[in-house]
Design an enzyme around this catalytic site. Sequence first.
Site, PDB file in Angstrom:
ATOM      1  CB  CYS A  53      -0.930  -0.020   1.215  1.00 13.59           C
ATOM      2  SG  CYS A  53      -1.729   1.547   1.580  1.00 13.59           S
ATOM      3  CB  CYS A  56       0.206   2.015   4.049  1.00 18.91           C
ATOM      4  SG  CYS A  56      -1.452   1.350   3.811  1.00 18.91           S
TER       5      CYS A  56
END
Length: 394
Positions: A53, A56
């Site tokens: 991600c 993230c």
Amino acid sequence: MKNICIVILLLFANMVKGQEGIKFNQVNGWAAMAQKASAEQKLIFIDCYTSWCAPCKWMDKNVFIEPSVADFYNKNFINAKIDMEKGAGIELRKKYNVQSFPTFLFVNDKGEVIHRTGSKMSVAEFLEEGKMAADPKRNFAFLNKRYESGQKDLPFLLNYYMALQKSDRAKADKVGKDITSLISDEELSSAFGWKVINALARTEKDRAGAYFMANKSKFNSLSTQQERDQLTDRLITSTMYGYMSAKDESSFMKALAHFKNSDQTDRKKQGMMLEADFYLEQGRFEEYKNITNLALKSYLKDEAEKLSFLARRADYKGASSAVALNQAYLMAKRAVQLEPEEYSIQSTFAKVCLSLKKKDEALQAAKKSRSLADAETSKIQKLAQDLLDKIELL
């Protein structure tokens, strides 16, 4: 000398503090976290992430390490960082129906979700979400219960909208429509109305946006000039994309004058990007060539990110036009000259060169972007490798 030493020590302390960031997983296992949360009367903050991600990773590098964020989260929550594709994360993902990353959960010691949000955020946005979660009268669980029981006053609805917007977009839109249908013009002119307009105005034509555009002077004492300018530009830009889709050239060009005739450099840059997008969208490639050539010589000549963005759009939207692709090449190449160490910029140049079958340049850029991808997520690394593989087959 003593004062200088104190300043240096304070600066060093702040640097160390910032490097520490949010302290995650200091207690192992759910039972231990729940026990600690209960004893300290705190919520458990869970950063639900995956290894691939990109947002993230961005939050890790740009938000979690900020001293103001770290101070607040370390003081108010028991912080856990859990990969949703490994170990206990797999069950937690099912239990809390985590479908996008990052998702941020604030749960009590019984495992009940008190507040939920997600996506890439600025420091201010993420800090505000934490403050909402920690406030018993502003967190999602409290507001949702009050909403379901029938509370519909405007200040409450706005708080509920803010709690919903990053976790349930459809419901947030419904609450937003309720607010704009219930609020009066007099209320829109107040400090509360300014909050509503900032949160809900999307274009010059919706209720909140139209009221602001027609009554800007009423907000002089409630906002800064910069805030009003930013909102104005956002609303006009959004409206212009509507004109672009509708192929309404007359209305588009009339709105474009707001940017082109401005004495503000940032507005002129935005105007150039909008005009380029318009000609590209309409397939008017010679006019596209003229405006992008001008951009390369003037306001955008040192704007690597903006040039790379335009190049990506041209490579995608104008793939059938040699003129558009050539302009994409010129802009992407300039962007690489300005910022050669940026993965996305090298990747864009490689893609454009691939479209033009310029193998040598494409290969050089693809290898560079693959190297830069090592600092990114596994998903980005795979994309970079796939692009390199494709170019090597030319």
